[in-house]
Motif scaffolding. Structure first.
Motif, PDB file in Angstrom:
ATOM      1  N   ARG A  74      27.075  33.646  41.695  1.00 15.11           N
ATOM      2  CA  ARG A  74      26.124  34.509  40.977  1.00 15.11           C
ATOM      3  C   ARG A  74      26.444  35.997  41.133  1.00 15.11           C
ATOM      4  O   ARG A  74      26.536  36.728  40.168  1.00 15.11           O
ATOM      5  CB  ARG A  74      24.711  34.223  41.504  1.00 15.11           C
ATOM      6  N   GLU A  75      26.644  36.430  42.386  1.00 14.45           N
ATOM      7  CA  GLU A  75      26.877  37.862  42.612  1.00 14.45           C
ATOM      8  C   GLU A  75      28.192  38.317  42.005  1.00 14.45           C
ATOM      9  O   GLU A  75      28.297  39.402  41.435  1.00 14.45           O
ATOM     10  CB  GLU A  75      26.903  38.153  44.120  1.00 14.45           C
ATOM     11  N   LEU A  76      29.196  37.470  42.124  1.00 10.21           N
ATOM     12  CA  LEU A  76      30.510  37.813  41.562  1.00 10.21           C
ATOM     13  C   LEU A  76      30.425  37.878  40.042  1.00 10.21           C
ATOM     14  O   LEU A  76      30.978  38.788  39.417  1.00 10.21           O
ATOM     15  CB  LEU A  76      31.541  36.766  42.003  1.00 10.21           C
ATOM     16  N   ARG A  77      29.707  36.947  39.452  1.00  9.02           N
ATOM     17  CA  ARG A  77      29.583  36.954  37.990  1.00  9.02           C
ATOM     18  C   ARG A  77      28.831  38.179  37.518  1.00  9.02           C
ATOM     19  O   ARG A  77      29.181  38.795  36.508  1.00  9.02           O
ATOM     20  CB  ARG A  77      28.885  35.681  37.514  1.00  9.02           C
ATOM     21  N   ALA A  78      27.799  38.571  38.271  1.00  7.37           N
ATOM     22  CA  ALA A  78      27.050  39.777  37.889  1.00  7.37           C
ATOM     23  C   ALA A  78      27.959  40.999  37.969  1.00  7.37           C
ATOM     24  O   ALA A  78      27.930  41.876  37.102  1.00  7.37           O
ATOM     25  CB  ALA A  78      25.839  39.942  38.806  1.00  7.37           C
ATOM     26  N   LEU A  79      28.796  41.044  38.996  1.00  4.54           N
ATOM     27  CA  LEU A  79      29.732  42.169  39.155  1.00  4.54           C
ATOM     28  C   LEU A  79      30.730  42.183  37.986  1.00  4.54           C
ATOM     29  O   LEU A  79      30.973  43.224  37.367  1.00  4.54           O
ATOM     30  CB  LEU A  79      30.475  42.004  40.489  1.00  4.54           C
ATOM     31  N   ALA A  80      31.288  41.023  37.664  1.00  4.47           N
ATOM     32  CA  ALA A  80      32.300  40.949  36.609  1.00  4.47           C
ATOM     33  C   ALA A  80      31.706  41.249  35.232  1.00  4.47           C
ATOM     34  O   ALA A  80      32.373  41.822  34.373  1.00  4.47           O
ATOM     35  CB  ALA A  80      32.946  39.569  36.614  1.00  4.47           C
ATOM     36  N   ALA A  81      30.429  40.885  35.049  1.00  6.74           N
ATOM     37  CA  ALA A  81      29.797  41.098  33.745  1.00  6.74           C
ATOM     38  C   ALA A  81      29.671  42.577  33.426  1.00  6.74           C
ATOM     39  O   ALA A  81      29.601  42.967  32.269  1.00  6.74           O
ATOM     40  CB  ALA A  81      28.428  40.432  33.718  1.00  6.74           C
ATOM     41  N   ASN A  82      29.630  43.407  34.451  1.00 13.87           N
ATOM     42  CA  ASN A  82      29.472  44.846  34.241  1.00 13.87           C
ATOM     43  C   ASN A  82      30.785  45.603  34.240  1.00 13.87           C
ATOM     44  O   ASN A  82      30.782  46.825  34.191  1.00 13.87           O
ATOM     45  CB  ASN A  82      28.575  45.435  35.333  1.00 13.87           C
ATOM     46  N   ARG A  83      31.896  44.888  34.365  1.00  8.30           N
ATOM     47  CA  ARG A  83      33.171  45.608  34.466  1.00  8.30           C
ATOM     48  C   ARG A  83      34.226  44.932  33.603  1.00  8.30           C
ATOM     49  O   ARG A  83      34.244  43.719  33.474  1.00  8.30           O
ATOM     50  CB  ARG A  83      33.660  45.604  35.919  1.00  8.30           C
ATOM     51  N   ASP A  84      35.109  45.760  33.055  1.00 12.30           N
ATOM     52  CA  ASP A  84      36.214  45.207  32.266  1.00 12.30           C
ATOM     53  C   ASP A  84      37.409  44.851  33.133  1.00 12.30           C
ATOM     54  O   ASP A  84      38.342  44.205  32.654  1.00 12.30           O
ATOM     55  CB  ASP A  84      36.683  46.252  31.238  1.00 12.30           C
ATOM     56  N   ASN A  85      37.409  45.308  34.366  1.00 10.17           N
ATOM     57  CA  ASN A  85      38.624  45.146  35.180  1.00 10.17           C
ATOM     58  C   ASN A  85      38.516  44.026  36.208  1.00 10.17           C
ATOM     59  O   ASN A  85      39.333  43.953  37.117  1.00 10.17           O
ATOM     60  CB  ASN A  85      38.996  46.470  35.868  1.00 10.17           C
ATOM     61  N   VAL A  86      37.487  43.178  36.065  1.00  8.36           N
ATOM     62  CA  VAL A  86      37.361  42.038  36.986  1.00  8.36           C
ATOM     63  C   VAL A  86      37.371  40.752  36.171  1.00  8.36           C
ATOM     64  O   VAL A  86      36.558  40.584  35.261  1.00  8.36           O
ATOM     65  CB  VAL A  86      36.042  42.101  37.794  1.00  8.36           C
ATOM     66  N   VAL A  87      38.285  39.879  36.491  1.00  7.76           N
ATOM     67  CA  VAL A  87      38.305  38.582  35.826  1.00  7.76           C
ATOM     68  C   VAL A  87      38.156  37.503  36.900  1.00  7.76           C
ATOM     69  O   VAL A  87      38.717  37.626  37.996  1.00  7.76           O
ATOM     70  CB  VAL A  87      39.594  38.404  34.996  1.00  7.76           C
ATOM     71  N   ILE A  88      37.346  36.500  36.596  1.00  4.55           N
ATOM     72  CA  ILE A  88      37.103  35.431  37.572  1.00  4.55           C
ATOM     73  C   ILE A  88      37.988  34.230  37.235  1.00  4.55           C
ATOM     74  O   ILE A  88      38.059  33.817  36.081  1.00  4.55           O
ATOM     75  CB  ILE A  88      35.618  35.002  37.545  1.00  4.55           C
ATOM     76  N   GLU A  89      38.623  33.708  38.254  1.00  5.53           N
ATOM     77  CA  GLU A  89      39.442  32.510  38.071  1.00  5.53           C
ATOM     78  C   GLU A  89      39.027  31.452  39.085  1.00  5.53           C
ATOM     79  O   GLU A  89      38.702  31.776  40.227  1.00  5.53           O
ATOM     80  CB  GLU A  89      40.936  32.825  38.280  1.00  5.53           C
ATOM     81  N   ARG A  90      39.095  30.197  38.652  1.00  2.00           N
ATOM     82  CA  ARG A  90      38.773  29.088  39.556  1.00  2.00           C
ATOM     83  C   ARG A  90      39.966  28.814  40.474  1.00  2.00           C
ATOM     84  O   ARG A  90      41.097  28.680  40.006  1.00  2.00           O
ATOM     85  CB  ARG A  90      38.475  27.824  38.738  1.00  2.00           C
ATOM     86  N   LEU A  91      39.718  28.749  41.761  1.00  4.19           N
ATOM     87  CA  LEU A  91      40.827  28.413  42.672  1.00  4.19           C
ATOM     88  C   LEU A  91      40.315  27.857  43.990  1.00  4.19           C
ATOM     89  O   LEU A  91      39.705  28.569  44.800  1.00  4.19           O
ATOM     90  CB  LEU A  91      41.691  29.656  42.952  1.00  4.19           C
ATOM     91  N   ASP A  92      40.577  26.575  44.177  1.00  2.00           N
ATOM     92  CA  ASP A  92      40.419  25.969  45.495  1.00  2.00           C
ATOM     93  C   ASP A  92      41.814  26.010  46.110  1.00  2.00           C
ATOM     94  O   ASP A  92      42.753  25.401  45.578  1.00  2.00           O
ATOM     95  CB  ASP A  92      39.916  24.524  45.341  1.00  2.00           C
ATOM     96  N   ILE A  93      41.952  26.704  47.216  1.00  2.00           N
ATOM     97  CA  ILE A  93      43.299  26.940  47.763  1.00  2.00           C
ATOM     98  C   ILE A  93      43.911  25.690  48.389  1.00  2.00           C
ATOM     99  O   ILE A  93      45.072  25.695  48.762  1.00  2.00           O
ATOM    100  CB  ILE A  93      43.310  28.114  48.771  1.00  2.00           C
TER     101      ILE A  93
END
Ligand SMILES: NC(=O)c1ccc[n+]([C@@H]2O[C@H](COP(=O)([O-])OP(=O)(O)OC[C@H]3O[C@@H](n4cnc5c(N)ncnc54)[C@H](OP(=O)(O)O)[C@@H]3O)[C@@H](O)[C@H]2O)c1
Length: 289
Positions: A74-93
């Motif tokens: 949730r917090e990461l998505r809220a951060l990314a929604a307000n910025r053009d320079n953050v993209v979220i990717e799925r990754l289980d290492i």
């Protein structure tokens, strides 16, 4: 997130919000902002990883923020929604398939800085002599030692192709032979972080000829569980219960994620070839392996 151009975002904020909820992972690879470096961070949905994402995003870097469960971040998505320079990717290492898919998506794209941040620290009571959980040993090694190696190997050419060529891994003083002191506990965590140290030290020697810098950083004792915000009488999280008297007496200094990450960002900015292959504290001191 980068899926919509800025103009469209301003016109359709509601649409953006809906798209973000329905599809938090970008279909396209992050486009780097002109002249700005790119950082990829594992475990960026909470704690230190989320704070790295905030701070690099605020500096204008292109941030590829990875998390194993984007839907719940949730917090990461809220951060990314307000910025053009953050993209979220799925990754289980721990997933060969997810790591390979991410590497394929970003093939040929420079990544200036890879931050191996994701890790597992389970509750203390499963890591004490007499109560050791051997399945937890497997998971700790899979996430804390093998996972960062898998991600690093898959993205090595991206780092090699970049301007800064840095790989930084979050180690822990708990994994240092030289700093080992009672209470002697946390067997799986300590052992997996010690293995991580060896892997990253080895890697540093291996890739030095290509000009790639490899840093292992202990972030300090960081309050990623909100202990510093507890009101009098509020119970601390179980894993902190034993430490609370020492923290309250000022014998153990807990620092905030903001403080730790700000110091690490500075350290990473100035990382030198002489520091590559060493174990560093967040404040720049060299620690024993
Ligand atoms: N906090 C400290 O005082 C401290 C001290 C020394 C070292 N460190 C090191 O600093 C780093 C960050 O610590 P932290 O306190 O921020 O940790 P944290 O709050 O426990 O967060 C751990 C992160 O790792 C992610 N993760 C766990 N397993 C994963 C997997 N298989 N694939 C991808 N991501 C996974 C978690 O994702 P989920 O939310 O999906 O679980 C979460 O984002 C760790 O390497 C830790 O060992 C921390």
């Amino acid at each position: 997130m980068t899926v919509l151009p800025l103009g469209l975002r301003q016109l359709f904020p509601a649409l953006l919000a809906i798209m973000t909820v329905l599809n938090p992972v970008s279909g396209r690879a992050a486009e780097p902002a002109a002249e700005q470096p790119t950082v990829l961070i594992t475990g960026s949905n909470r704690g230190i990883g989320l704070e790295f994402t905030r701070q690099y995003a605020a500096r204008g870097w292109t941030v590829i923020a990875t998390t194993r469960r984007p839907e719940e971040a949730r917090e990461l998505r809220a951060l990314a929604a307000n910025r053009d320079n953050v993209v979220i990717e799925r990754l289980d290492i721990t997933s060969d398939a997810e790591v390979a898919a991410l590497a394929e998506k970003y093939r040929g794209r420079p990544i200036d800085l890879l931050i191996n941040n994701a890790a597992l620290l389970e509750k203390l009571d499963r890591q004490l002599l007499g109560k050791l959980d051997y399945e937890l040993f497997d998971r700790s090694f899979a996430i804390n030692a093998i996972g960062p190696m898998r991600v690093t190997e898959a993205l090595l050419e991206n780092v090699a192709a970049s301007g800064q060529k840095k790989i930084v891994t979050l180690g822990s003083a708990a994994g240092s032979h030289g700093l080992l002191n009672p209470p002697a506990n946390l067997y799986p965590y300590r052992a997996s972080k010690a293995a991580l140290n060896l892997l990253m030290h080895n890697l540093a020697l291996d890739v030095a000829k290509r000009g790639i810098l490899v840093g292992v950083i202990n972030p300090g004792l960081v309050d990623t569980r909100g202990v510093l915000q507890l009101k009098p009488g509020e119970a601390p999280p179980e894993e902190f219960a034993a430490l609370m008297p020492l923290i309250r007496a000022g014998k153990i200094r807990l620092i905030t994620p903001e403080e730790s990450v700000a110091a690490m960002v500075k350290l990473i900015d100035g990382l030198t070839p002489a520091q590559s292959g060493t174990f560093l504290n967040y404040d720049g001191q060299t620690l024993p392996w």
